[in-house]
Design an enzyme around this catalytic site. Sequence first.
Site, PDB file in Angstrom:
ATOM      1  N   HIS A 107     122.760  -3.553  27.220  1.00  0.00           N
ATOM      2  CA  HIS A 107     123.563  -3.280  25.771  1.00  0.00           C
ATOM      3  C   HIS A 107     124.873  -4.243  25.482  1.00  0.00           C
ATOM      4  O   HIS A 107     125.163  -4.818  23.892  1.00  0.00           O
ATOM      5  CB  HIS A 107     123.689  -2.516  24.696  1.00  0.00           C
ATOM      6  N   ASP A 137     118.571   0.578  30.538  1.00  0.00           N
ATOM      7  CA  ASP A 137     119.956  -0.261  28.988  1.00  0.00           C
ATOM      8  C   ASP A 137     120.207  -1.092  31.052  1.00  0.00           C
ATOM      9  O   ASP A 137     121.562  -0.261  30.798  1.00  0.00           O
ATOM     10  CB  ASP A 137     120.551   0.259  29.189  1.00  0.00           C
ATOM     11  N   SER A 211     131.482   0.301  29.102  1.00  0.00           N
ATOM     12  CA  SER A 211     129.483  -0.241  29.472  1.00  0.00           C
ATOM     13  C   SER A 211     129.760  -1.075  30.372  1.00  0.00           C
ATOM     14  O   SER A 211     129.888  -1.728  30.185  1.00  0.00           O
ATOM     15  CB  SER A 211     128.874  -0.188  28.176  1.00  0.00           C
TER      16      SER A 211
END
Length: 481
Positions: A107, A137, A211
């Site tokens: 992402h 992911d 992230s």
Amino acid sequence: MLAGLVLSTGLLLAGLSPAFARPGPDSFADLAEKVTPAVVNISATQVVEDKKLDMPKLPPGSQLDDMFEEFLKRHRQQNGEGRPRRSSSLGSGFVIDASGIVVTNNHVIDGANEIEVIFTDGTKLKAELIGKDAKVDVAVLRVKPAKPLAAVKFADSDKSRVGDWVLAVGNPFALGGTVTAGIISATRRNIDSGPYDNYIQTDASINKGNSGGPLFDLEGEVIGINTAILSPSGGSIGIGFATPANTAGPVIEQLIKFGETRRGWLGVRIQNVDDAIAESLGIGKARGALVSGVDDKGPSVGAGFQPGDVIVSFDGKPVANARELPKIVAQTPVGREVNVVVIRDGKEQTRKVTLGRLEDGEARAPKDKPAAAGKPPEAAPRVHVFGLDLAPLDEAVRGKFQIKESVKAGVAIVKVDPDSPAAEQHIAPGEVIVEFNRQPVASPEDVEKQAKALKSEGRKSALLLVANAQGQARFVALSLN
């Protein structure tokens, strides 16, 4: 009184073992200095067309049409509208190979036209996307450095325990090189973000921009990839989630080798076994994954699986519940022949299956069309049982509820009492009872007859195989009381 309290406290501390007397390391400085050079910032840029000002519909060739066109032309020139606009996002990543292999979250880079990797010394390198996977992911990038890079390796995350110290390093709010410490708060967390959820939960501070960054153990090895946070405010409240190294590692290896994922595929539809279903099947305690259907073009065709089988072991690994089976299967190599142990009629049986590739199965998934709605004829006779109004599965019912042709036979549910056990099990009008007590049913009278038979035998519940209008089936246990 105060002196006695201090003395008592001193005696208590003196009796503690050294492990409890020193709850953590004196400093994380050496560890941070060791691992930080391998952690990078990720800048992902997407070029998008700026939104244009809409022009009202006017008769072609009119004077107003020419006036509006001239107005819009000047407006766009003054405001730069209609030209490509660059949109950037920042995240984190880490180097796993000194030659220039970098890992981050999918992402972080999804939809990007340009990706740049920024190192702790300020060096910026353009990155090539090797491969990505939305289900876990993760994304793998390649850069071309002038010299070997500092790199880190993955740990065996299955050995991580709740309470272990961890260190998160990343780029929160574009503040690169940020180090935070905490412990593992929980493992095997399911946050409903994907089919393979198995997160490590930590209270190490993780924020936007973290992230894709690594979660380290005290050996300086990566036990997880920081992926998500639970936060009503948007900032860290001490609940962060990292994808375990043992979940991400095999996917990363496939992306590096093939540029895509190649997951094992069994080709059966499954659901969880609750206590009511376990009682209906006579298997004792709830466990395993219940087969609710078999893909007619999948690798399990011919292996002898049947709806109602409970898979309790796959390739020698125990299957605790339906969530575990897809993870185990996905990590098994495509083409391997495996033994699958099922419980059927209270007895264990072993089936041999050569696994297919999940991505191939998804690509050729049937796109069944719903039945065409026709003129509704007179209502067919109905039977009421379990708080359900049942009707024959005829063309009128198919048309009314848009039931696909893949639902070949059964009994249609046309009404559900809102206070019934069936409603509690989320059974809805338009679904179809395919089997009742492991037997196919063709008419409402079949269901009524078998329900009476079970009651006369003193059974507490009945097991129904129910398909929705799209053909997806599940087992439901309903109380006979």
